[in-house]
Design a protein around this motif. Structure first.
Motif, PDB file in Angstrom:
ATOM      1  N   UNK A 230      -4.540   7.372   2.471  1.00  0.00           N
ATOM      2  CA  UNK A 230      -3.971   6.635   3.599  1.00  0.00           C
ATOM      3  C   UNK A 230      -4.216   7.380   4.899  1.00  0.00           C
TER       4      UNK A 230
ATOM      5  N   UNK B  11     -11.034  -7.969   0.767  1.00  0.00           N
ATOM      6  CA  UNK B  11     -11.756  -6.720   0.979  1.00  0.00           C
ATOM      7  C   UNK B  11     -11.493  -5.722  -0.128  1.00  0.00           C
ATOM      8  N   UNK B  12     -11.035  -6.231  -1.269  1.00  0.00           N
ATOM      9  CA  UNK B  12     -10.733  -5.303  -2.359  1.00  0.00           C
ATOM     10  C   UNK B  12     -11.955  -4.513  -2.794  1.00  0.00           C
TER      11      UNK B  12
ATOM     12  N   UNK C 167       0.721  10.965  -9.244  1.00  0.00           N
ATOM     13  CA  UNK C 167       0.675  11.520  -7.898  1.00  0.00           C
ATOM     14  C   UNK C 167       1.939  12.301  -7.562  1.00  0.00           C
TER      15      UNK C 167
ATOM     16  N   UNK D  61      -9.833   1.076   3.828  1.00  0.00           N
ATOM     17  CA  UNK D  61     -10.919   0.259   3.310  1.00  0.00           C
ATOM     18  C   UNK D  61     -10.597  -1.223   3.364  1.00  0.00           C
ATOM     19  N   UNK D  62      -9.339  -1.588   3.178  1.00  0.00           N
ATOM     20  CA  UNK D  62      -9.032  -3.011   3.293  1.00  0.00           C
ATOM     21  C   UNK D  62      -8.535  -3.378   4.687  1.00  0.00           C
TER      22      UNK D  62
ATOM     23  N   UNK E 271      13.910  -2.381   3.540  1.00  0.00           N
ATOM     24  CA  UNK E 271      13.017  -2.091   4.662  1.00  0.00           C
ATOM     25  C   UNK E 271      11.822  -3.032   4.664  1.00  0.00           C
TER      26      UNK E 271
ATOM     27  N   UNK F  23     -11.798  12.604   6.771  1.00  0.00           N
ATOM     28  CA  UNK F  23     -11.040  12.173   5.600  1.00  0.00           C
ATOM     29  C   UNK F  23     -11.176  13.222   4.504  1.00  0.00           C
TER      30      UNK F  23
ATOM     31  N   UNK G  85       0.826  -1.208   0.000  1.00  0.00           N
ATOM     32  CA  UNK G  85       0.000   0.000   0.000  1.00  0.00           C
ATOM     33  C   UNK G  85       0.860   1.257   0.000  1.00  0.00           C
ATOM     34  N   UNK G  86       2.095   1.155   0.434  1.00  0.00           N
ATOM     35  CA  UNK G  86       2.996   2.293   0.292  1.00  0.00           C
ATOM     36  C   UNK G  86       4.284   1.801  -0.348  1.00  0.00           C
ATOM     37  N   UNK G  87       4.978   2.701  -1.006  1.00  0.00           N
ATOM     38  CA  UNK G  87       6.254   2.349  -1.609  1.00  0.00           C
ATOM     39  C   UNK G  87       7.319   2.394  -0.528  1.00  0.00           C
ATOM     40  N   UNK G  88       8.164   1.398  -0.526  1.00  0.00           N
ATOM     41  CA  UNK G  88       9.262   1.384   0.428  1.00  0.00           C
ATOM     42  C   UNK G  88      10.448   0.709  -0.213  1.00  0.00           C
ATOM     43  N   UNK G  89      11.610   0.967   0.359  1.00  0.00           N
ATOM     44  CA  UNK G  89      12.784   0.282  -0.165  1.00  0.00           C
ATOM     45  C   UNK G  89      12.692  -1.202   0.137  1.00  0.00           C
TER      46      UNK G  89
ATOM     47  N   UNK H  95     -14.215   2.802  -2.164  1.00  0.00           N
ATOM     48  CA  UNK H  95     -13.673   4.014  -1.555  1.00  0.00           C
ATOM     49  C   UNK H  95     -12.863   4.807  -2.560  1.00  0.00           C
TER      50      UNK H  95
ATOM     51  N   UNK I 143      -5.685  -9.387   1.799  1.00  0.00           N
ATOM     52  CA  UNK I 143      -6.271  -8.098   1.422  1.00  0.00           C
ATOM     53  C   UNK I 143      -7.211  -8.242   0.225  1.00  0.00           C
TER      54      UNK I 143
ATOM     55  N   UNK J 144       6.752   9.478   0.089  1.00  0.00           N
ATOM     56  CA  UNK J 144       6.653   8.623  -1.094  1.00  0.00           C
ATOM     57  C   UNK J 144       7.358   7.290  -0.874  1.00  0.00           C
ATOM     58  N   UNK J 145       8.635   7.355  -0.522  1.00  0.00           N
ATOM     59  CA  UNK J 145       9.350   6.114  -0.242  1.00  0.00           C
ATOM     60  C   UNK J 145       9.435   5.845   1.254  1.00  0.00           C
ATOM     61  N   UNK J 146       8.916   6.743   2.047  1.00  0.00           N
ATOM     62  CA  UNK J 146       8.870   6.577   3.495  1.00  0.00           C
ATOM     63  C   UNK J 146      10.243   6.377   4.114  1.00  0.00           C
TER      64      UNK J 146
ATOM     65  N   UNK K 100      -5.770  -2.948   6.047  1.00  0.00           N
ATOM     66  CA  UNK K 100      -4.393  -3.422   6.161  1.00  0.00           C
ATOM     67  C   UNK K 100      -3.534  -2.281   6.680  1.00  0.00           C
TER      68      UNK K 100
ATOM     69  N   UNK L 130     -12.120  -1.334  -0.978  1.00  0.00           N
ATOM     70  CA  UNK L 130     -11.083  -0.419  -1.454  1.00  0.00           C
ATOM     71  C   UNK L 130     -11.504   0.191  -2.780  1.00  0.00           C
TER      72      UNK L 130
ATOM     73  N   UNK M 105      11.070  -5.645   7.614  1.00  0.00           N
ATOM     74  CA  UNK M 105       9.800  -5.579   8.321  1.00  0.00           C
ATOM     75  C   UNK M 105       9.136  -6.944   8.392  1.00  0.00           C
TER      76      UNK M 105
END
Lengths: 676, 552
Positions: B258, A631-632, A341, B275-276, A205, B202, A198-202, A638, A628, B317-319, B278, A635, A209
């Protein structure tokens, strides 16, 4: 059942090519990393298998001595091969659209499918191989299958000197059992499904995690598997034992307790080592699985405009509009979402005009593909609703890559987007007539702007009208005839009806829309209904055939991630165009986009009024297994609403100048007033 | 650097700052005659009548069914299994250790030792991070951006980012949603909705409200067209994560996708896909927890403050994050400029406002925050004496919370109560700001007092809030209209409360919307709104109404 491999086994050479170019290095590096993690896991395994709390120094020095010995290196090479094979299976079996079996029979069918059987058997043998390596590395009494007998009579004859080491057999069988269970759970829990983060990460990481969770999960699961295996061995353990003994002409050691007894199984040291072996096996396999997931779902940057003409088939508009393997399509849509975005410079390329010619090719291609996707979704929802209204239950049971063979309509819409364009005008009118027919007499389909779809705009986009579709005129008598039947009226039927997961029933639903059923077909229909009623009274058959309503709903939204990205990408681009679009290229498609979104919103609104749809399935959070996809649909709902709001809040009152049907104007006004 | 000594004197006693017009703050005792420019822009915001006494009745009865049954003593192992499911391992140890004559002596002793060991370990952890030993109510009160969280009728306040609607969290753990266009006031109650620390709407949605509760996050979906005043608890979605309690801060992404949540106990920030359901934890083990989250209005960065003397800025973006150690204390509050390139923050124990700029624009997906090397001091809030028509007054102190108006032209700072200043009542200071091309923080106007007479709270007309900012005094040429009255409304919230009743009163510095700005500017983040919120119960009649407003 068509397999997930459809995604990874492209039909054409070209798509194979792009798959390799985009994913090749990622797959290779995921395999390399998982092999590199193997020595670390092995070290930990060796240390824990020699555990001796009372002599810590000796314990550690022994462990490291063993680690440096040559046979360990040999076993490491062997284990690396195992890991590579496991990785190959990961690569071959992954899917981006989860396969959701709609009934128990479908689930069983999924398990006994030849490809799965092969997967399971290979995993079982790999598990056995790993258990063998683990047993040998553990040393002690578990290392060898054949040991000299300890009993007195072993001195009598040289032939009788070798006995079966049941511990070793137990180890091997436990490994095979675990490998098989891994494979079983892999499919039952849809672990071949690649959820995008759901988020971009390296990558590092993300891996760090999930590592803790992974180890915890392997420990617990290994415990459960050992328990199950012990039960199994207690009842059936004598069979392989007898077989091995006779085949290899070994003898039983009388001194030792047989392991298929309660006292034999209560050997704590054995259980600990088998458990440790299970943890080792599951951890290494899960690591390669997770690395594969992380590498493959990482965002890939598709250039919007190729710097050189030769590379044009890798640029975003081209990839979106061609029919690449699903994973590439997913990555392209994800990239679209990210660029819309976060990247003003790439957005500028999207809004740019072609040189020479001055056509907004990039924007046209991207928006067309997104709109096609969304219209397909609308159609799918309406279709589902229609079948729910007539039969009480939807009969689609599709799987990843399944659309290609199992259900024909999906196939058509997916591969030839143009043909789906023409069907669109009929879709909303079908809904209106079936649900509101008492109030609205006949929907106005003649004037393009009269239809909620604004078909004129879309048709202009599509260009060619293809008449050879499964839908005829929207005014077909069936729709009118079926009109008064609300979906609730079929609810009694829902209770008793069972679903045949074969596509034939789907054809039946299709047939209804095709034309007036003849006398023969209605007779067949009657027979079939009687048959069904008869069968539905048999409990066992019901048990296997009864469709789980939740599963069929999940199946409809199985690929909704694509649509969510399309929604996000499109709405962000449109919102950004308010300030960034210098040539006004977005303006020309804005009415079409709004119409598509609002029609989809209508379809979603109605769809969510069906029974079971808005109930939340139970989810386990914080577990390694991703659920996940269950429950798509929420999502999707929404993000659809957010997308419309994003456009309305950006454009504000200007939207009143956009051409839209009266219904849509009204809806838009509600969005502008924040009353949705 | 600007200091409080430069501020003009506050308005006379008994008057309240009503609005800003033609670059001046207009004060008065009531809102009877607004300037003609404002006509046609009033929004009838609802008025809150909140008496403290009815709220005091404990709204938190145990709704469990347990009380309905006769107490039956079960076997110890059965009890243990039940407790294992409800509480976990510690509960089981406790149960075993406290059971009498039911288990072996050595089991009892072992569990007693294990319990002592775990207590010792947690106390060791607590000595590293002292806040961990607080009760969760105290922890919320300590880290909330609302002053006096424990006794205040209002515990949370959030303006809807797009419409004239707001939600207030009350002392009895209920939440009410007021709407300018309707008289229906939905009251939200839920079994799990306890000790509400924050509420947040929201963005890009009409009616999704996130509530930070003691044990979970509740996501309410309220149908704006519904006529119901008691939405069922089925409208609420429960998001919980082990170890992530109490939740004290929430931040929605400005793009609406988010939700971030933070707890002073949990070192990880959670990123939720609501919504999901997670979540992805963003762990960072130093600091001991996260107290406050603030998403920059452009969505590119997130400020996360910790209970220790360090705060972090995540890039969204990349957190990845950059950490800034502050020398003297934890970061108390912060606020982002509208373009997300400047962060103002204050440190606990220092009467200063620091500014940290983020000049570097990194490439896409590179994952760097790009902060400047050091923060600069932009304002000095230390105590000074100002001349007022009524004599000398002392003003100044530490900032409790700050909020920057969405257009970037006004900054409001809520000062901590100080016994020497205004009888210990918090005050609000307003700065005029300019963010580009050069950052400026200017004092301007006069500090305003709230009326002291205890009036009843009445509805009054409001204009769409605007902060009118003529660059040159007297010429209302460039006007920024934001469709959301988030910022000044809060100031007035504070203002209009006297007597045991609290009120959101007519408010706003308004100015006519300019034809030059046909579309509303992006509205402010609503989470900013409640940071400023300071609604204290006025049980003690004071001569002066409590909060004062300095308006420049």
């Amino acid at each position: 059942m068509p397999m997930a491999t459809a995604a990874s086994r492209p039909c054409a050479g070209g798509s194979r090519d792009i798959l390799w170019r985009v994913l090749g290095w990622r797959i290779v590096s995921s395999i390399v990393w998982s092999v590199l993690f193997l020595p670390i896991c092995t070290t930990v395994f060796i240390i824990f298998s020699r555990i001796d709390l009372f002599h810590p120094i000796q314990w550690l020095s022994d462990s490291f001595n063993d680690l440096y010995s040559s046979y360990t290196i040999f076993y490491l090479l062997l284990l690396s091969t195992v890991i590579v094979i496991i990785n190959v299976f990961n690569v071959e079996f992954y899917t981006v659209v989860p396969c959701i079996p709609c009934s128990r029979l479908a689930l069983i069918g999924k398990i006994v499918h030849p490809q799965q059987v092969m997967h399971s058997s290979v995993h079982a043998s790999m598990g056995m191989l790993m258990a063998w390596c683990a047993a040998v590395i553990t040393k002690g009494q578990y290392s060898f299958l054949i040991v000299p007998c300890t009993g007195a009579e072993s001195l009598d004859s040289p032939a009788a000197q070798s006995c079966l080491n049941e511990y070793h057999l137990f180890f091997l069988l436990a490994g095979a059992f675990m490998g098989y269970s891994y494979s079983l759970l892999y499919f039952v829990n849809n672990m071949n499904y690649l959820p995008f983060p759901i988020i971009q990460q390296y990558k590092f990481l993300r891996f760090r995690r999930s590592l803790l969770l992974l180890v915890k999960h392997s420990c617990v699961e290994s415990l459960f598997l050992i328990r199950n295996f012990c039960v199994l061995y207690y009842f059936l353990g004598h069979i392989p034992k007898a077989w091995i003994t006779t085949a290899m002409d070994l003898r039983k050691d009388k001194q030792l307790h047989p392991l298929d007894s309660v006292s034999g199984l209560l050997n704590l040291s054995l259980l600990y080592h088998v458990w440790l072996c299970g943890v080792f096996l599951l951890t290494t396999w899960y690591i390669s699985w997770i690395l594969f997931k992380i590498y493959v779902t990482e965002a890939h940057l598709f250039p919007v405009q190729p710097p050189f003409a030769e590379e044009s088939d890798e640029c975003l508009p081209k990839v979106l509009n061609s029919n690449p393997p699903l994973i590439i399509k997913y990555l392209a849509l994800q990239d679209l979402m990210l660029l819309s975005q976060y990247s003003p410079s790439r957005r500028k390329e999207v809004f740019s005009l072609s040189q020479p010619g001055g056509h907004p090719h990039n924007w046209t291609a991207i928006s067309r593909e997104c709109l096609n996707l969304l219209s397909d979704m609308t159609q799918k929802l309406v279709l589902y609703q229609e079948t729910a209204a007539t039969n009480g239950r939807v009969l689609i049971s599709f799987c990843p890559g399944g659309p290609r063979t199992s259900n024909a309509p999906e196939e058509i819409t997916f591969q030839t987007p143009k043909s789906s364009q023409i069907t669109r005008p009929s879709v909303p009118s079908a809904v209106t007539s079936s649900i509101f027919s008492s109030k609205l007499s006949t929907p106005d389909v003649v004037s393009p702007l009269g239809t909620p779809f604004g078909s004129g705009v879309i048709n202009r986009l599509a260009g060619v009208l293809d008449v050879s579709t499964c839908y005829r005129s929207p005014q077909s008598p069936q729709l009118v005839r079926r009109g008064p039947r609300l979906w609730t009226s079929a609810s009694d039927q829902q209770m008793t009806e069972f679903c045949n997961p074969s596509p034939s029933t789907f054809e039946r639903a299709e047939g209804k829309t095709m034309g007036q059923p003849s006398v023969i077909s209605s007779w067949i229909q009657n027979r079939r209904d009687q048959m069904k009623n008869f069968l539905s009274k048999r409990v066992l058959i019901m048990y296997f055939f009864s469709k789980h309503p939740e599963a069929s709903i999940q199946a409809v939204f199985a690929d909704a991630q694509m649509h969510i990205w399309a929604l996000e990408g499109l709405s962000h681009l449109v919102a950004a165009s308010f300030t960034e679009d210098q040539f006004g290229v977005v303006q020309t498609t804005l009415p079409a986009i709004l119409n598509t979104l609002l029609t989809l919103q209508e379809a979603v609104d109605r769809y969510f009024k069906l029974p079971h749809v808005s109930s939340k399935p139970s989810r386990t959070s914080g577990s390694l297994v991703d659920t996940s996809y269950k429950t798509l649909r929420f999502a999707f709902r929404a993000s659809l609403k957010t997308a419309i709001y994003r456009i309305t809040t950006t454009f504000g009152e200007h939207l009143n100048a956009v051409q839209a049907s009266a219904d849509h104007q009204k809806r838009l006004q509600q969005f502008l007033e924040f009353k949705e | 650097m600007c200091s409080l000594g430069l501020f003009p004197p506050p308005p006379p006693l008994g008057q309240v700052t009503l609005y800003e017009h033609n670059n001046e703050l207009v004060t008065g005792s009531s809102y009877e005659s607004p300037p003609p420019d404002f006509r046609g822009q009033w929004i009838n915001l609802p008025v809150l009548h909140l008496a403290k006494d009815p709220l005091k009745t404990p709204g938190r009865l145990d709704h469990g069914t347990r009380t309905a049954f006769i107490h039956h003593r079960e076997q110890v192992w059965k009890r243990c299994i039940n407790i294992w499911r409800e509480v976990g391992l510690i509960g089981v140890l406790n149960e075993v250790a406290s059971s009498e004559e039911e288990v072996f002596e050595w089991v009892k002793k072992a569990s007693g030792w294990a319990l002592a060991l775990s207590r010792w370990a947690s106390s060791l952890h607590g000595s590293l991070f002292p806040h961990l030993s607080l009760r969760s109510e105290d922890m919320i009160a300590e880290f909330a951006q609302v002053t006096n969280w424990n006794n205040c009728c209002l515990r949370g306040f959030a303006w809807h980012p797009h419409t004239n609607k707001f939600a207030v969290a009350l002392l009895d753990d209920s939440i009410r949603v007021y709407n300018a266009n309707s008289t229906i006031v939905p009251s939200l109650k839920h079994r799990l909705q306890r000790n509400v620390a924050a509420v947040a709407w929201k963005p890009l949605s009409a009616s999704v409200l996130a509530v930070a509760c003691q044990s979970c996050i509740l996501i309410w979906t309220l149908d704006p067209t519904s006529l119901s005043t008691r939405p069922s608890s089925g409208c609420a979605q429960v998001l919980s994560h082990p170890g992530h309690t109490p939740v004290t801060s929430l931040a929605w992404a400005p793009s609406g996708g988010r939700l971030l949540s933070a707890s002073p106990v949990d070192a990880a920030i959670l990123v939720w896909d609501v919504s999901t359901e997670t979540c992805v934890p963003l762990p960072w083990f130093r600091g001991g927890g996260v107290t406050n989250l603030l998403w920059s209005p452009d969505g590119s960065k997130v400020l996360a403050t910790t209970p220790s003397a360090v705060f972090r800025v995540w890039e969204a973006q990349m957190w990845t994050c950059e950490r800034w150690p502050t020398l003297s204390g934890r970061c108390q509050t912060g606020c982002w400029s509208p373009d997300g390139n400047r962060l103002l923050f204050t440190v606990l124990g220092e009467p200063l406002i620091y500014s940290l700029s983020f000049p570097e624009r990194c490439g896409e997906g590179k994952g760097c925050v790009g902060g400047a090397k050091s923060a600069t001091i932009v304002a000095d809030l230390s105590e000074t004496t100002v001349q007022t028509p009524d004599g000398e007054q002392r003003l100044g102190g530490e900032a409790h919370s700050m909020v920057w108006d969405p257009s970037g032209e006004r900054l409001a700072v809520l000062m901590k109560g100080n016994p020497r200043v205004q009888d210990g009542k918090p005050i609000i200071v307003l700065f005029r700001t300019q963010n580009s091309p050069v950052f400026e923080l200017l004092p301007w106007g006069s500090p305003g007092h709230m009326p002291s007479s205890s009036r009843s709270i009445r509805p009054s007309a409001k204009g769409p809030c605007s902060v009118c900012a003529g660059p040159q005094a007297g010429s209302p040429t460039s006007l920024c209209t934001s469709s959301m009255p988030s910022f000044p409304a809060l100031a007035r919230c504070l203002a209009g409360s006297q007597s045991p009743q609290l009120g959101v009163e007519a408010l706003f510095m308004t100015c006519p919307s300019s034809p030059k700005h046909p579309q509303p500017l992006p509205c402010g983040t609503l989470s900013q709104g409640h940071h400023l919120l300071d609604l204290r119960p006025r049980s003690n009649k004071s001569v002066h109404s409590v909060p004062s407003c300095w308006l420049l």
